[in-house]
Design a protein around this motif. Sequence first.
Motif, PDB file in Angstrom:
ATOM      1  N   LEU A 104      -2.387   4.307   6.561  1.00 41.98           N
ATOM      2  CA  LEU A 104      -3.334   3.515   5.755  1.00 41.98           C
ATOM      3  C   LEU A 104      -4.786   3.860   6.070  1.00 41.98           C
ATOM      4  N   GLN A 155      -0.459   4.623  -1.100  1.00 43.79           N
ATOM      5  CA  GLN A 155      -1.267   5.422  -0.176  1.00 43.79           C
ATOM      6  C   GLN A 155      -0.387   6.207   0.803  1.00 43.79           C
ATOM      7  N   SER A 175       0.819  -1.219   0.000  1.00 40.03           N
ATOM      8  CA  SER A 175       0.000   0.000   0.000  1.00 40.03           C
ATOM      9  C   SER A 175       0.849   1.263   0.000  1.00 40.03           C
TER      10      SER A 175
END
Length: 487
Positions: free
Chosen positions: A123, A90, A87
């Motif tokens: 996140l 992000q 991720s």
Amino acid sequence: MSSLPSPGDDFEHMFDIAPVSLWLEDFSALKVLLDGWRAEGVEDIEAFVRADPRRMAQYGASLKVLRVNQRTLELFAAPDEATLLASLGQVFRGDMLDQAVHELRQLWSGALEFSNQTVNYTLDGRRLDVHIRARILPGHEGLWDRVLVSLEDNTPQITNHERLRRSEQYARGLFEHSPVSLWVEDFSTVKRLLDDVRAQGIRDFKTFLKVHPEFVTRCMQEIRVIDVNQLTLQMFGAASKAELLNQIGKVFRGEMHESFTEQLLDLWDGKLFQQREVVNYSLSGEAVNIHMQFSILEEHRHDWSMVLLSLVDITARKKAEAYLEYLGKHDVLTQLRNRAFYVEELNRLSRKGPWPVAVIVIDMNGLKAINDESGHAAGDAMLRRVGEVLAKAVDAPACAARIGGDEFSVLMPVTDERGAQAAIDRIVSLLDLNNQFYPGKPLSLSIGMAIAVSGEQIEAAVNRADQAMYAEKARYYDQLGVERRRG
């Protein structure tokens, strides 16, 4: 017998339990990218990457994260390392790449380590302000394939700093664009001077200032202006703060010495909030009537090092008040005093004198005929001419007033019959000059005079002067051969 842990095991253990966020990264692709740009002839790396945003995207894509520690997972709200690494889009986004230019510039210059203040995202979407430090590990300087990065979360400090900055910016905006003139001044030296006087045993400060007026001047000179706002520059006709402060002596002068003396007396008595009306001057020399509020800020009351003054321009109000006061005491048509002022002055003289008081009563001849034949505008013009004659003929402390339609009176304190006759002669002489100046029908006046030597006689003197005026008026109409009621 168990074997000793290897140095590699120690590193792995310390990496995992470190109380700061640690990242082990591979910058080898970045080194290849930078070497390629350098081979292309790039010299100014910052200008180069800012010229095309895609180049910073290349920079971000060339960085490879190998490992993170437990503190990193906690900081970025990641359940495990695999989730975080999957991720990273992000985490590294938004304004981070723009701030990463500073890191790139340090690496481009040959440094094996860099530091930078930047932005990441957790996140769960929270913005993190982080201070990043990175070091190419020993033995990997050739390829940059092992770089240790630490992140310090300083979001609270940055947030507080930004909040403070916005608060200061807001306060500055309020100050600069306030609809009243604001001054921030330092009165600390003034306080020291007052304290010195008090230490000398002086108790009657008012008498001290009368004996030492130079002390007031000294205190005025010791005031330090720290700042002024935009409306202040407009009010005093200054193009800049520097221009105003360099010519501050033009602003605070004249009547300011007296009003500042009152201000010092209040400060001596402990009045740290004051308001009063004062007169300042614009740089062009025009008087500016001011309503001033003066306040020593609470946190500076121990030394008076910060004082806030607000100045409201009340010049227009003062002019209106002066005009209303003028209208209350003057006849608008002739500009002489009006009947109300005449009655007040007559009462004052009857109580206080000084004696003797001469009373001259004057009546304009022929006003009704002029109004009937030529209109009231022509009659008003003749009355204005009477005002011109009397204004020139009568000087203070005597006063000339219009007390009726065509009736006038002059009150002359400390004047005997001889002085009154001299005044009548001046009136007659100026009347002749006035008739020479204005074409058309000549101005004619009937005049009577009497003298009062005490308050009890002043009303009788008015009546005698009135009778003398009417006797002269009768002679005037007898000579013309017309009826008085037509005059």
